[in-house]
Design a protein around this motif. Structure first.
Motif, PDB file in Angstrom:
ATOM      1  N   PHE A 395       0.810  -1.217   0.000  1.00  0.00           N
ATOM      2  CA  PHE A 395       0.000   0.000   0.000  1.00  0.00           C
ATOM      3  C   PHE A 395       0.846   1.271   0.000  1.00  0.00           C
ATOM      4  CE2 PHE A 395      -2.519  -3.422   1.598  1.00  0.00           C
ATOM      5  CZ  PHE A 395      -3.782  -3.207   1.070  1.00  0.00           C
ATOM      6  N   ALA A 396       2.136   1.123  -0.279  1.00  0.00           N
ATOM      7  CA  ALA A 396       3.041   2.274  -0.246  1.00  0.00           C
ATOM      8  C   ALA A 396       2.617   3.356  -1.231  1.00  0.00           C
ATOM      9  CB  ALA A 396       4.468   1.833  -0.537  1.00  0.00           C
ATOM     10  N   ASP A 397       2.108   2.953  -2.390  1.00  0.00           N
ATOM     11  CA  ASP A 397       1.746   3.919  -3.433  1.00  0.00           C
ATOM     12  C   ASP A 397       0.256   4.198  -3.497  1.00  0.00           C
ATOM     13  OD1 ASP A 397       4.421   4.212  -4.280  1.00  0.00           O
ATOM     14  OD2 ASP A 397       4.263   2.384  -5.476  1.00  0.00           O
ATOM     15  N   GLY A 398      -0.508   3.684  -2.523  1.00  0.00           N
ATOM     16  CA  GLY A 398      -1.926   3.978  -2.477  1.00  0.00           C
ATOM     17  C   GLY A 398      -2.798   2.813  -2.899  1.00  0.00           C
ATOM     18  N   PHE A 411     -13.004  -3.270  -7.340  1.00  0.00           N
ATOM     19  CA  PHE A 411     -13.559  -3.114  -6.004  1.00  0.00           C
ATOM     20  C   PHE A 411     -13.060  -1.842  -5.330  1.00  0.00           C
ATOM     21  CE2 PHE A 411     -13.799  -4.050  -1.427  1.00  0.00           C
ATOM     22  CZ  PHE A 411     -15.127  -4.447  -1.330  1.00  0.00           C
ATOM     23  N   ALA A 412     -11.902  -1.342  -5.756  1.00  0.00           N
ATOM     24  CA  ALA A 412     -11.271  -0.189  -5.112  1.00  0.00           C
ATOM     25  C   ALA A 412     -12.055   1.089  -5.383  1.00  0.00           C
ATOM     26  CB  ALA A 412      -9.834  -0.038  -5.602  1.00  0.00           C
ATOM     27  N   VAL A 413     -12.133   1.954  -4.371  1.00  0.00           N
ATOM     28  CA  VAL A 413     -12.841   3.234  -4.479  1.00  0.00           C
ATOM     29  C   VAL A 413     -11.818   4.359  -4.425  1.00  0.00           C
ATOM     30  CG1 VAL A 413     -14.541   4.768  -3.414  1.00  0.00           C
ATOM     31  CG2 VAL A 413     -14.932   2.292  -3.441  1.00  0.00           C
ATOM     32  N   HIS A 414     -11.610   5.002  -5.558  1.00  0.00           N
ATOM     33  CA  HIS A 414     -10.682   6.131  -5.630  1.00  0.00           C
ATOM     34  C   HIS A 414     -11.011   6.952  -6.871  1.00  0.00           C
ATOM     35  CE1 HIS A 414      -8.345   4.497  -9.038  1.00  0.00           C
ATOM     36  NE2 HIS A 414      -8.522   3.328  -8.466  1.00  0.00           N
ATOM     37  N   VAL A 415     -10.566   8.188  -6.876  1.00  0.00           N
ATOM     38  CA  VAL A 415     -10.700   9.049  -8.047  1.00  0.00           C
ATOM     39  C   VAL A 415      -9.293   9.457  -8.465  1.00  0.00           C
ATOM     40  CG1 VAL A 415     -11.658  11.190  -8.987  1.00  0.00           C
ATOM     41  CG2 VAL A 415     -12.941   9.893  -7.264  1.00  0.00           C
ATOM     42  N   ARG A 416      -8.862   8.941  -9.589  1.00  0.00           N
ATOM     43  CA  ARG A 416      -7.501   9.168 -10.090  1.00  0.00           C
ATOM     44  C   ARG A 416      -6.426   8.719  -9.080  1.00  0.00           C
ATOM     45  NH1 ARG A 416      -9.833  14.321 -10.704  1.00  0.00           N
ATOM     46  NH2 ARG A 416     -10.744  14.693 -12.740  1.00  0.00           N
ATOM     47  N   GLY A 417      -6.748   7.742  -8.275  1.00  0.00           N
ATOM     48  CA  GLY A 417      -5.794   7.223  -7.313  1.00  0.00           C
ATOM     49  C   GLY A 417      -5.987   7.740  -5.904  1.00  0.00           C
ATOM     50  N   LEU A 418      -6.738   8.826  -5.743  1.00  0.00           N
ATOM     51  CA  LEU A 418      -6.937   9.414  -4.421  1.00  0.00           C
ATOM     52  C   LEU A 418      -8.265   8.952  -3.830  1.00  0.00           C
ATOM     53  CD1 LEU A 418      -5.719  11.413  -2.341  1.00  0.00           C
ATOM     54  CD2 LEU A 418      -7.099  13.189  -3.405  1.00  0.00           C
ATOM     55  N   GLU A 419      -8.200   8.535  -2.566  1.00  0.00           N
ATOM     56  CA  GLU A 419      -9.386   8.033  -1.892  1.00  0.00           C
ATOM     57  C   GLU A 419     -10.341   9.187  -1.571  1.00  0.00           C
ATOM     58  OE1 GLU A 419      -5.553   6.071  -0.930  1.00  0.00           O
ATOM     59  OE2 GLU A 419      -6.363   8.055  -0.416  1.00  0.00           O
ATOM     60  N   PRO A 420     -11.644   9.005  -1.800  1.00  0.00           N
ATOM     61  CA  PRO A 420     -12.604  10.086  -1.514  1.00  0.00           C
ATOM     62  C   PRO A 420     -12.771  10.315  -0.016  1.00  0.00           C
ATOM     63  CG  PRO A 420     -13.525   8.448  -3.020  1.00  0.00           C
ATOM     64  CD  PRO A 420     -12.283   7.854  -2.430  1.00  0.00           C
ATOM     65  N   ALA A 421     -13.302  11.461   0.309  1.00  0.00           N
ATOM     66  CA  ALA A 421     -13.605  11.803   1.698  1.00  0.00           C
ATOM     67  C   ALA A 421     -15.030  12.310   1.779  1.00  0.00           C
ATOM     68  CB  ALA A 421     -12.640  12.871   2.210  1.00  0.00           C
ATOM     69  N   GLY A 422     -15.581  12.259   2.994  1.00  0.00           N
ATOM     70  CA  GLY A 422     -16.817  12.991   3.249  1.00  0.00           C
ATOM     71  C   GLY A 422     -18.085  12.191   3.109  1.00  0.00           C
ATOM     72  N   PHE A 423     -18.889  12.500   2.106  1.00  0.00           N
ATOM     73  CA  PHE A 423     -20.248  11.992   1.996  1.00  0.00           C
ATOM     74  C   PHE A 423     -20.392  11.137   0.754  1.00  0.00           C
ATOM     75  CE2 PHE A 423     -20.185  16.163   3.974  1.00  0.00           C
ATOM     76  CZ  PHE A 423     -20.665  15.844   5.237  1.00  0.00           C
ATOM     77  N   ASP A 424     -21.187  10.101   0.863  1.00  0.00           N
ATOM     78  CA  ASP A 424     -21.337   9.164  -0.247  1.00  0.00           C
ATOM     79  C   ASP A 424     -22.087   9.831  -1.404  1.00  0.00           C
ATOM     80  OD1 ASP A 424     -22.151   6.928  -1.919  1.00  0.00           O
ATOM     81  OD2 ASP A 424     -21.507   5.672  -0.226  1.00  0.00           O
ATOM     82  N   PRO A 425     -21.467   9.882  -2.589  1.00  0.00           N
ATOM     83  CA  PRO A 425     -22.103  10.548  -3.734  1.00  0.00           C
ATOM     84  C   PRO A 425     -23.319   9.818  -4.273  1.00  0.00           C
ATOM     85  CG  PRO A 425     -20.047   9.523  -4.394  1.00  0.00           C
ATOM     86  CD  PRO A 425     -20.109   9.417  -2.902  1.00  0.00           C
ATOM     87  N   ARG A 426     -23.551   8.605  -3.812  1.00  0.00           N
ATOM     88  CA  ARG A 426     -24.784   7.926  -4.221  1.00  0.00           C
ATOM     89  C   ARG A 426     -26.010   8.572  -3.589  1.00  0.00           C
ATOM     90  NH1 ARG A 426     -22.166   2.011  -3.194  1.00  0.00           N
ATOM     91  NH2 ARG A 426     -21.173   3.259  -1.552  1.00  0.00           N
ATOM     92  N   VAL A 427     -25.771   9.394  -2.562  1.00  0.00           N
ATOM     93  CA  VAL A 427     -26.851  10.142  -1.918  1.00  0.00           C
ATOM     94  C   VAL A 427     -26.676  11.638  -2.176  1.00  0.00           C
ATOM     95  CG1 VAL A 427     -27.989  10.684   0.271  1.00  0.00           C
ATOM     96  CG2 VAL A 427     -27.106   8.374  -0.146  1.00  0.00           C
TER      97      VAL A 427
END
Length: 599
Positions: A395-398, A411-427
């Protein structure tokens, strides 16, 4: 020149040398400072295609006209570099007591280039730059390193920005720390410090900028304070505090849980109830000259540990460490977030990585995997990531790279490699748009939630209105980040307030339309930087799981069609083509001639 010095400092770590350069009034006028100036300088100084962890990468510190000008909520500054996680533009903002000292060095921006030949730290002031051997503090956790650096150079009127073991190992989730709890958290900026053998920077100084109308500015400042204390903005800030946000997010079904498998955390009430106990709150935490104290130091119960552990928690920490890892004990969340602080890891990335590792273990793809709801196993795993040992090496590089190795990319959740924060966009549908159009894959989710509540952005019944509101909000935040004001003040400072502040600070006259042009220029500069790194509009998409897997009894989902329609509206409003590319024919009104040349 009012509100700024018109000066840039370039520190070359390879040569242990410095260069002072003039910042022309034209550039200050067109970009203001902060985000705009940082984006301009990074685009100008860094050639496309450079490895983010090479000596050629540049780290830009940029203050704004409002920094250290005495206004409450104007104690911020930004860092800008090329992200080792996304390979694109990266920005991070922090408040506290460090930013005024950055401004007092006598420069509007400071650029760090090259790489030291050995572990080092530096001091920067209006008197010059000094280089120090950091061999004895290399390997130290952030708080201990901060104290050691201050002891070495003298702590009076100084503040430190430092990395921990994660930054030294150039881990993608590495962040920068100041004042122990203050973080530049996202996109791996701590790893860039590590690649330059730079353990930390001490800022000190006594320089001051001249304000155009200082007395009138002070009177205006008092009006803003009075409005905030007595008005609805203060009530809103108190309402949208950490426990309230956790409550609202769980009830709305947009609280990230179990590595993005649900919209609420079973047992979330335990977190809220424990957080609201007055016995836990040791102090209100304010930035310099701010009266709000929007963060609080929250203590672990003394009966459970031998020593009190105190940490300022925010919503993102709780949603990542608590929600994603399914931990409902507040003491354990505090300990884990504080553990991340000491290691110099971003808690948001840490929560995403740890919960992904849990799922990898459940699927039989990872030995020694952490376990949901077991804080000790989460801590052991994060330590292995920070120090690059055992399976933490994966996991050194994300997450993006780890998922590819484990054959779990879908299965991985990221946008351009960066993990999202905050609130689920499905809502929170607007969060989905914010994630994919953000310059570096990361919106400011807590602030996005305010207009999300106020304007009903949870649905797409009036899609065009939603996108227009989003663009309006984005333009305003661009100016706030360029001045640099605190993002939590976006509901307090209206366009006319920003216009007044800029005039009193700098003597420059802008209209609301003129400030929107500045915002468009900032966005276009970042956009072209990313396009030069081969990030076209085709890369603007959410993870497939968020498109395909509904949550909350399968009733909440954001579809590909919804995203494409929002994105189409957004491109149209920004004057970009259907691929999200800024046509060269539109550059004349979005960028200056100098910016076009440097890009």
């Amino acid at each position: 020149m009012y509100g700024s010095y018109g000066k840039l400092l370039i520190v070359d770590l390879s040569k242990m040398d410095i260069i002072e350069k003039e910042l022309e009034q034209e550039i200050i006028h067109e970009y203001l400072g902060g985000r705009g100036l940082g984006a301009y300088l990074l685009a100008k100084m860094l050639a496309p295609g450079e490895d983010p962890l090479s000596p050629h990468n540049v780290i830009v510190f940029a203050a704004g006209p409002a920094t250290d000008a005495g206004l409450a909520s104007a104690s911020g500054y930004g860092i800008f570099t090329k992200s080792p996680v996304t390979g694109l533009f990266a920005e991070a903002y922090c408040r506290g007591y460090l930013s005024p000292l950055i401004k007092r060095t006598g420069y509007d921006a400071i650029a760090i280039t090259g790489a030291a030949s050995k572990p080092s730290f530096i001091t920067i002031s209006e008197l010059g730059v000094n280089f120090y051997d950091a061999a004895e503090i290399w390997g130290m956790e952030t708080g201990i390193a901060e104290d050691s650096i201050l002891n070495a150079v003298g702590a009076a009127d100084s503040e430190v920005l430092s990395i921990g073991p994660a930054g030294e190992k150039m881990i993608g989730s590495a962040c920068l720390k100041s004042n122990r709890y203050r973080s530049f958290g996202r996109a791996g900026v701590g790893a860039v410090f590590g690649s330059k053998n730079l353990k930390g920077i001490v800022f000190r100084g006594g320089a001051q900028t001249n304000l155009f109308k200082e007395e009138e500015y002070n009177q205006w400042n008092k009006k803003i304070i009075n409005r905030s204390v007595s008005g609805r903005e203060n009530s809103a800030l108190k309402y949208f505090n950490v426990p309230s946000l956790v409550t609202i997010a769980n009830r709305k079904g947009c609280f990230t849980s179990g590595y993005w498998s649900g919209g609420f955390l079973e047992g979330w009430e335990q977190i809220v109830d424990a957080y609201r106990l007055k016995s836990r709150h040791v102090n209100g935490l304010s930035c310099q000259k701010c009266f709000r104290g929007c963060k609080e130091e929250t203590a672990v119960e003394e009966k459970k540990v031998s020593k009190k552990s105190v940490r300022s928690l925010d919503y993102n920490n709780i949603s990542a460490i608590g929600g994603l890892c399914r931990i409902t004990d507040l003491d354990s969340i505090i300990r884990l977030v504080e553990f991340c602080d000491r290691l110099g890891m971003d808690p948001v990335s840490a929560g995403n990585i740890a919960s992904f590792a849990v799922e990898a273990g459940l699927k039989g793809k990872l030995n020694k995997a952490p376990v949901y709801g077991e804080p000790d196993s989460i801590a052991r795993f994060l330590e292995s990531v920070a120090y690059g040992k055992d399976e933490g090496v994966l996991f050194a590089d994300g997450i993006r790279e780890a998922a590819a190795i484990l054959n779990m990319s879908d299965f991985a959740v990221h946008v351009r490699g960066l993990e999202p924060a905050g609130f689920d966009p499905r809502v929170v549908k607007a969060a989905g748009l914010s994630h994919i159009v953000s310059g570096f894959g990361e919106p400011n989710p807590e602030n996005l939630y305010f207009p999300g509540i106020s304007y009903g952005l949870f649905n797409l019944e009036k899609r065009n209105n939603l996108t227009r509101l989003f663009v309006e909000y984005e333009d305003k935040m661009n100016i706030i980040d360029s001045l640099v004001f605190c993002r939590n003040c976006h509901s307090l400072l209206q366009w006319e307030d920003l216009i007044t502040a800029i005039y009193l600070l700098t003597g420059e006259h802008y209209s609301a339309v003129g400030l929107r042009v500045v915002s468009a220029r900032n966005l276009a500069t970042i956009r072209l930087f990313n396009l030069n790194e081969s990030a076209a509009g085709s890369d603007e998409r959410l993870p497939s799981r968020l498109i395909k897997e509904p949550i909350n009894n399968k009733k909440d989902l954001i579809t590909l069609e919804e995203l494409e329609l929002m994105l189409k509206d957004y491109y149209l409003l920004r004057g970009w083509n259907e691929n999200g590319i800024t046509p060269r024919g539109n550059l004349n009104h979005q960028l200056s001639r100098r910016t076009i040349q440097c890009l």
